[in-house]
Design a protein around this motif. Structure first.
Motif, mmCIF file in Angstrom:
data_model
loop_
_atom_site.group_PDB
_atom_site.id
_atom_site.type_symbol
_atom_site.label_atom_id
_atom_site.label_comp_id
_atom_site.label_asym_id
_atom_site.label_seq_id
_atom_site.Cartn_x
_atom_site.Cartn_y
_atom_site.Cartn_z
ATOM 1 N N LYS A 376 50.446 16.895 -11.685
ATOM 2 C CA LYS A 376 50.915 18.093 -9.937
ATOM 3 C C LYS A 376 51.400 17.308 -8.926
ATOM 4 C CE LYS A 376 48.819 21.912 -12.576
ATOM 5 N NZ LYS A 376 49.706 22.472 -12.918
ATOM 6 N N ASN A 377 52.021 16.606 -8.755
ATOM 7 C CA ASN A 377 52.485 15.322 -8.095
ATOM 8 C C ASN A 377 53.672 16.003 -7.943
ATOM 9 O OD1 ASN A 377 53.209 13.978 -5.790
ATOM 10 N ND2 ASN A 377 53.237 11.876 -7.399
ATOM 11 N N TYR A 378 53.999 16.868 -5.723
ATOM 12 C CA TYR A 378 55.370 17.247 -5.386
ATOM 13 C C TYR A 378 56.189 16.369 -4.573
ATOM 14 C CZ TYR A 378 52.177 18.718 -1.769
ATOM 15 O OH TYR A 378 51.333 18.699 -0.790
ATOM 16 N N LEU A 379 55.479 14.883 -4.905
ATOM 17 C CA LEU A 379 56.048 13.746 -3.877
ATOM 18 C C LEU A 379 57.111 12.655 -5.313
ATOM 19 C CD1 LEU A 379 54.436 13.284 -0.368
ATOM 20 C CD2 LEU A 379 56.151 14.220 -1.046
ATOM 21 N N GLN A 380 56.133 13.195 -6.290
ATOM 22 C CA GLN A 380 56.790 12.083 -7.578
ATOM 23 C C GLN A 380 57.671 11.376 -7.025
ATOM 24 O OE1 GLN A 380 54.994 10.879 -10.173
ATOM 25 N NE2 GLN A 380 56.493 9.836 -11.000
ATOM 26 N N GLU A 381 58.898 12.389 -6.971
ATOM 27 C CA GLU A 381 61.068 11.390 -6.601
ATOM 28 C C GLU A 381 60.346 10.550 -5.524
ATOM 29 O OE1 GLU A 381 65.269 12.413 -6.243
ATOM 30 O OE2 GLU A 381 63.780 13.953 -6.679
ATOM 31 N N GLU A 382 59.529 10.654 -4.704
ATOM 32 C CA GLU A 382 59.677 10.046 -3.090
ATOM 33 C C GLU A 382 59.017 8.850 -3.753
ATOM 34 O OE1 GLU A 382 59.875 11.919 0.652
ATOM 35 O OE2 GLU A 382 59.520 13.969 -0.596
ATOM 36 N N ILE A 383 57.957 8.836 -4.268
ATOM 37 C CA ILE A 383 56.833 7.729 -4.680
ATOM 38 C C ILE A 383 57.506 6.754 -5.385
ATOM 39 C CG2 ILE A 383 54.712 7.195 -5.311
ATOM 40 C CD1 ILE A 383 54.019 10.162 -4.975
ATOM 41 N N VAL A 384 58.298 7.231 -6.225
ATOM 42 C CA VAL A 384 59.156 6.122 -7.146
ATOM 43 C C VAL A 384 60.521 5.888 -6.695
ATOM 44 C CG1 VAL A 384 60.779 6.511 -9.502
ATOM 45 C CG2 VAL A 384 58.698 7.898 -9.591
ATOM 46 N N ASN A 385 61.329 5.999 -5.724
ATOM 47 C CA ASN A 385 61.308 5.761 -4.847
ATOM 48 C C ASN A 385 61.211 4.667 -3.922
ATOM 49 O OD1 ASN A 385 64.271 7.128 -6.283
ATOM 50 N ND2 ASN A 385 63.901 8.586 -4.559
ATOM 51 N N ILE A 386 60.110 5.059 -3.392
ATOM 52 C CA ILE A 386 59.492 4.241 -2.277
ATOM 53 C C ILE A 386 58.956 2.724 -3.499
ATOM 54 C CG2 ILE A 386 57.531 3.659 -1.494
ATOM 55 C CD1 ILE A 386 58.378 6.285 0.262
ATOM 56 N N TYR A 419 50.557 17.786 8.380
ATOM 57 C CA TYR A 419 51.842 18.773 8.369
ATOM 58 C C TYR A 419 50.256 19.500 7.419
ATOM 59 C CZ TYR A 419 55.681 21.831 7.036
ATOM 60 O OH TYR A 419 56.308 22.641 7.097
ATOM 61 N N LYS A 420 50.132 19.381 6.055
ATOM 62 C CA LYS A 420 49.295 20.556 5.397
ATOM 63 C C LYS A 420 48.196 20.908 5.350
ATOM 64 C CE LYS A 420 51.362 21.260 1.580
ATOM 65 N NZ LYS A 420 52.260 21.772 0.052
ATOM 66 N N LYS A 421 47.377 19.929 6.273
ATOM 67 C CA LYS A 421 46.307 20.552 6.306
ATOM 68 C C LYS A 421 45.210 20.634 5.212
ATOM 69 C CE LYS A 421 46.284 22.658 10.730
ATOM 70 N NZ LYS A 421 46.385 23.998 11.779
ATOM 71 N N ILE A 422 45.573 19.430 4.709
ATOM 72 C CA ILE A 422 45.052 19.408 3.116
ATOM 73 C C ILE A 422 43.240 19.452 2.592
ATOM 74 C CG2 ILE A 422 45.093 17.595 1.036
ATOM 75 C CD1 ILE A 422 47.865 16.585 1.756
ATOM 76 N N ASP A 430 48.072 19.994 -4.209
ATOM 77 C CA ASP A 430 47.867 18.945 -2.356
ATOM 78 C C ASP A 430 47.297 17.776 -3.127
ATOM 79 O OD1 ASP A 430 49.799 20.164 -1.340
ATOM 80 O OD2 ASP A 430 47.559 21.954 -0.472
ATOM 81 N N PHE A 431 46.248 17.867 -3.687
ATOM 82 C CA PHE A 431 45.113 17.464 -4.116
ATOM 83 C C PHE A 431 46.315 15.578 -5.280
ATOM 84 C CE2 PHE A 431 42.865 19.906 -2.628
ATOM 85 C CZ PHE A 431 41.988 19.374 -1.825
ATOM 86 N N SER A 432 46.762 16.241 -6.220
ATOM 87 C CA SER A 432 47.185 15.602 -6.689
ATOM 88 C C SER A 432 48.362 14.573 -6.461
ATOM 89 C CB SER A 432 48.193 16.474 -7.889
ATOM 90 O OG SER A 432 48.876 15.288 -8.991
ATOM 91 N N THR A 433 48.841 14.790 -5.490
ATOM 92 C CA THR A 433 50.306 14.402 -4.452
ATOM 93 C C THR A 433 49.205 13.037 -3.554
ATOM 94 O OG1 THR A 433 51.839 16.233 -4.176
ATOM 95 C CG2 THR A 433 51.607 14.140 -2.812
ATOM 96 N N LEU A 434 48.234 13.503 -3.234
ATOM 97 C CA LEU A 434 47.270 12.582 -1.924
ATOM 98 C C LEU A 434 47.213 11.556 -3.209
ATOM 99 C CD1 LEU A 434 47.019 12.724 0.585
ATOM 100 C CD2 LEU A 434 44.769 14.151 -0.060
ATOM 101 N N VAL A 435 46.023 11.446 -4.742
ATOM 102 C CA VAL A 435 45.802 10.867 -5.058
ATOM 103 C C VAL A 435 47.192 10.265 -5.757
ATOM 104 C CG1 VAL A 435 44.796 10.313 -6.883
ATOM 105 C CG2 VAL A 435 43.302 11.827 -5.978
ATOM 106 N N ASN A 436 47.422 10.354 -6.446
ATOM 107 C CA ASN A 436 49.730 9.638 -6.583
ATOM 108 C C ASN A 436 49.581 8.743 -5.416
ATOM 109 O OD1 ASN A 436 50.722 10.008 -9.344
ATOM 110 N ND2 ASN A 436 49.583 12.474 -8.815
#
Length: 479
Positions: A376-386, A419-422, A430-436
């Motif tokens: 459940k990672n909503y930054l998956q594409e950006e992380i892959v690109n980086i 920004y999201k005050k996780i 949020d937590f999935s994205t952070l951990v990824n």
């Protein structure tokens, strides 16, 4: 994939300085990167202990040559533990194993070796002869020291016999030289047609008997560069009763030589020619790092600005040194200052990277989730690109550029938390994205900060693509 990764072996005529530890660390980072990819690696360094320069240095200090060399070897070898360098072998060119390999190689080249007389100008610091046309003012173009005039009987290697083949290998990238500027430089030297056969011995009396005697001729010792380059083979057991490592990592592996820009000619011209004569495979990759100045000045004992590895450790933890050096340009000269070091240490290592890891573990410690779905990672594409950008730069040996690109992820995650005050969130995404993001950062920085990252990874647990939130505490790697 099998990889044989080497540093050049430093002369032990003096103590280690920043240039030595820089080369050791960037090569170590590459070796660890390859191992993490699941590839086999043999990582080698050592000390170059023969040559007239050693004799002169010991005499100037009123020391016995062997005792002096042993002392300096110990200083260099101690860097392995001090900076967590993952050498598989640290060879000494005064060792019996090296001598046996040198003699075997000499025999393989014997049809290309002949005797003659050399008349020219000699630089003890770089152990090289110079033609008058190369140094019209009789000053070494590299060390800026007065050349000494010598005329003596030597053994010579038919270097000119192999120059066309060496040129073709480089032109066709069968020997790849990084950066391309150095490839062009070497090809220009080869195309000029001024290279002569190489003198590969020195008068034993002038060398005070220090060095490897020429086989069956004790009046000569083998030229230090001819013997030193062979460490790349003898460290793998070449010439011994067991050549399995030589067969595995040289003959059937990919070779990567990390060297400084002042010794490119030896590695890109002399070394391949020697190997062609011996009918041994040439190295596939020569990675040439540039030089370091100290606050705008060339490093010099006279100026009192020599930076030793211990100078770093007296002020900072060793991983901070690894971090700093990896973030400096490899393919251009760069300037060191303590102010800049501290800026990188305080601003990037502590404030950006370490602080992010602290924040993530702090947030996870307060989270009510015991398991976090990593899908459940909503930054998956950006992380892959980086990660892809990081890999692309790393494969070109642009380590500083690779790690600067990885800092985009560090900053992005810090911004996301704010920004999201996780820390207030109850959203699993949020937590999935952070951990990824965290896991990617650990993957990227493990070759650079191996001790700290491994300590963190030992505490982490994942199962069936779920992160088990054990609410661990992270102790920073800075003091």
């Amino acid at each position: 994939m099998r990889n044989f990764i080497t540093t050049s072996i430093p002369y032990v005529n003096d103590s280690p300085h920043i240039g030595h530890i820089y080369e050791f660390i960037i090569a170590d980072i590459f070796a660890r990167y390859k191992r993490l990819k699941g590839e086999e690696v043999f990582f080698q360094s050592g000390t170059d202990e023969n040559g007239i320069k050693m004799v002169k240095s010991a005499e100037e200090k009123g020391r016995n040559v062997k005792e002096y060399v042993d002392e300096k070897y110990t200083e260099f070898y101690a860097l392995k533990e001090k900076f967590n360098l993952s050498f598989d072998k640290f060879i000494r060119t005064t060792s019996e194993e090296h001598k046996l390999g040198v003699y075997k190689f000499w025999d393989l080249c014997k049809n290309d070796i002949y005797t003659g007389y050399y008349k020219g100008y000699y630089c003890i610091s770089c152990e090289s002869y110079y033609e008058e046309s190369e140094a019209p003012d009789f000053i070494c173009p590299i060390h800026k020291k007065k050349l000494e005039k010598f005329e003596e009987k030597n053994y010579f290697f038919k270097l000119t016999k192999y120059l066309d083949e060496v040129k073709k290998l480089i032109e066709e990238d069968k020997i790849k030289i990084y950066p391309i500027e150095k490839k062009i430089e070497i090809l220009n030297i080869l195309r000029e047609g001024k290279i002569k056969d190489l003198s590969i011995s020195r008068d034993a009396q002038r060398s005070k008997g220090w060095g490897i005697p020429v086989k069956n001729d004790n009046s000569q010792v083998i030229y230090v560069w001819f013997d030193a380059l062979l460490n790349y083979l003898t460290g793998l057991g070449f010439g011994s009763d067991d050549e399995s490592l030589f067969e595995k990592f040289w003959n059937k592996g990919i070779v990567y030589h990390f060297i400084g820009k002042d010794i490119v000619k030896f590695h890109a011209i002399y070394w391949p020619a020697m190997l062609l004569s011996a009918k041994i495979k040439v190295p596939e990759n020569i990675i040439v790092h540039y030089h370091i100045t100290i606050e705008g000045e060339k490093m010099s004992k006279t100026l009192g600005n020599v930076i030793s590895p211990q100078d770093f450790l007296n002020k900072y933890p060793y991983e901070a040194v690894r971090f700093y050096l990896a973030h400096q340009p490899i393919f251009s000269d760069w300037d060191f200052s303590w102010n800049h070091f501290n800026e990188v240490y305080e601003g990037i290592l502590k404030k950006d990277l370490a602080n992010l890891i602290l924040r993530i573990f702090g947030i996870l410690k307060k989270a009510h989730f015991t398991e976090i779905d990593l899908d459940k990672n909503y930054l998956q594409e950006e992380i892959v690109n980086i990660l892809k950008s990081f890999e692309n730069e790393f494969k070109k040996f642009e380590f500083n550029s690779a790690y600067n690109k990885s800092l985009e992820l560090v900053r992005k995650l810090n911004q996301l938390i704010d920004y999201k005050k996780i820390w207030e969130s109850k959203d699993i995404e949020d937590f999935s994205t952070l951990v990824n993001g965290l896991l990617t950062i650990l993957q990227i920085y493990e070759p650079l900060l191996p001790e700290t990252i491994n300590k963190i990874k030992e505490k982490l647990e994942s199962k069936d693509n779920k992160f088990i939130n054990k609410k661990i505490t992270f102790s920073p790697f800075y003091r």
